[in-house]
Write a protein that holds these residues in place. Structure first.
Motif, short mmCIF file in Angstrom:
data_model
loop_
_atom_site.label_atom_id
_atom_site.label_comp_id
_atom_site.label_asym_id
_atom_site.label_seq_id
_atom_site.Cartn_x
_atom_site.Cartn_y
_atom_site.Cartn_z
N SER A 18 0.80 -1.17 -0.16
CA SER A 18 -0.09 0.12 0.00
C SER A 18 0.96 1.51 -0.22
O SER A 18 0.38 2.46 -0.08
CB SER A 18 -1.04 -0.09 1.03
OG SER A 18 -0.37 0.05 2.45
N LYS A 19 2.15 1.15 0.10
CA LYS A 19 3.15 2.16 0.14
C LYS A 19 4.04 2.39 -1.15
O LYS A 19 4.88 1.39 -1.14
CB LYS A 19 3.90 2.09 1.30
CG LYS A 19 3.11 2.22 2.61
CD LYS A 19 3.87 2.06 3.74
CE LYS A 19 3.02 2.23 5.11
NZ LYS A 19 3.86 2.05 6.37
N PRO A 20 3.72 3.08 -2.15
CA PRO A 20 4.49 3.13 -3.36
C PRO A 20 6.18 3.10 -3.15
O PRO A 20 6.70 2.53 -3.76
CB PRO A 20 4.11 4.44 -3.99
CG PRO A 20 2.58 4.66 -3.62
CD PRO A 20 2.81 4.23 -2.07
N ALA A 21 6.38 3.68 -2.18
CA ALA A 21 7.96 3.94 -1.86
C ALA A 21 8.63 2.48 -1.41
O ALA A 21 9.58 1.93 -1.91
CB ALA A 21 8.33 4.82 -0.68
N VAL A 45 -8.05 1.67 3.41
CA VAL A 45 -6.76 0.71 3.54
C VAL A 45 -7.31 -0.54 2.33
O VAL A 45 -6.14 -1.00 1.75
CB VAL A 45 -6.77 0.24 4.91
CG1 VAL A 45 -5.77 -1.14 4.89
CG2 VAL A 45 -6.44 1.32 5.74
N LEU A 46 -8.23 -0.93 2.11
CA LEU A 46 -8.59 -2.02 1.43
C LEU A 46 -8.41 -1.57 0.04
O LEU A 46 -7.79 -2.36 -0.75
CB LEU A 46 -10.04 -2.20 1.55
CG LEU A 46 -10.61 -3.39 0.57
CD1 LEU A 46 -11.27 -4.37 1.54
CD2 LEU A 46 -11.39 -3.18 -0.27
N PHE A 47 -8.62 -0.35 -0.43
CA PHE A 47 -8.32 0.02 -1.78
C PHE A 47 -6.83 0.18 -1.90
O PHE A 47 -6.46 -0.13 -3.15
CB PHE A 47 -8.87 1.48 -1.85
CG PHE A 47 -9.03 1.72 -3.35
CD1 PHE A 47 -10.08 1.41 -4.33
CD2 PHE A 47 -8.16 2.74 -3.83
CE1 PHE A 47 -10.03 1.91 -5.75
CE2 PHE A 47 -8.22 3.00 -5.14
CZ PHE A 47 -9.12 2.70 -6.04
N ASP A 48 -6.28 0.68 -1.10
CA ASP A 48 -4.85 0.88 -1.13
C ASP A 48 -3.82 -0.53 -1.47
O ASP A 48 -3.08 -0.65 -2.06
CB ASP A 48 -4.04 1.59 0.10
CG ASP A 48 -4.33 2.96 0.03
OD1 ASP A 48 -4.82 3.49 -0.89
OD2 ASP A 48 -4.16 3.71 1.31
N VAL A 49 -4.48 -1.40 -0.73
CA VAL A 49 -3.74 -3.15 -0.52
C VAL A 49 -4.22 -3.62 -2.06
O VAL A 49 -3.59 -3.98 -2.81
CB VAL A 49 -4.08 -3.57 0.59
CG1 VAL A 49 -3.53 -5.21 0.37
CG2 VAL A 49 -3.35 -3.09 1.78
N ASN A 50 -5.74 -3.65 -2.20
CA ASN A 50 -6.34 -4.74 -3.05
C ASN A 50 -6.14 -3.97 -4.55
O ASN A 50 -6.15 -4.83 -5.48
CB ASN A 50 -7.70 -5.13 -2.82
CG ASN A 50 -7.69 -5.88 -1.50
OD1 ASN A 50 -6.60 -6.09 -1.03
ND2 ASN A 50 -8.77 -6.32 -0.99
N ILE A 51 -6.29 -2.79 -4.64
CA ILE A 51 -6.25 -2.09 -6.18
C ILE A 51 -4.97 -1.41 -6.50
O ILE A 51 -4.33 -1.74 -7.30
CB ILE A 51 -7.27 -0.91 -6.10
CG1 ILE A 51 -8.75 -1.41 -5.62
CG2 ILE A 51 -7.47 -0.40 -7.67
CD1 ILE A 51 -9.14 -2.80 -6.44
N LYS A 52 -4.60 -0.40 -5.53
CA LYS A 52 -3.34 0.26 -5.96
C LYS A 52 -1.81 -0.70 -5.61
O LYS A 52 -1.04 -0.33 -6.27
CB LYS A 52 -3.25 1.71 -5.17
CG LYS A 52 -4.37 2.44 -5.44
CD LYS A 52 -4.35 3.85 -4.88
CE LYS A 52 -3.81 3.92 -3.46
NZ LYS A 52 -3.90 5.36 -3.11
#
Length: 78
Positions: free
Chosen positions: A23-26, A68-75
């Motif tokens: 979930s963290k691009p870095a 959080v769900l969107f950050d992990v599962n989608i992004k």
């Protein structure tokens, strides 16, 4: 030191580990950078991560939990 040949399938190939929060691009960039630094390139990446969310109507979703769900599962798989 124990040889990793049976694990990797070829002599001289040592596995590496990189803790990554998708979930963290870095963190994801760090993972790719480490793979390229260790192996010279990255041919394939398999993302096997996902979290479950609340099973409630959309208007009842908690916005922070849904984020959080969107950050992990989608992004996280981009």
């Amino acid at each position: 030191m124990k040889k990793s040949w049976p694990l990797s399938g070829r002599p001289g190939a040592e596995p590496v580990f990189q803790r990554t929060d998708v979930s963290k691009p870095a963190d994801v960039k760090g993972l790719v950078d480490k793979a390229v630094a260790e192996f010279g390139r990255l041919d394939v990446a398999f993302n096997n991560v996902g979290i479950g969310g609340e099973q409630v109507p959309l208007h009842e979703q908690d916005i922070d939990k849904a984020g959080v769900l969107f950050d992990v599962n989608i992004k996280g798989v981009l």
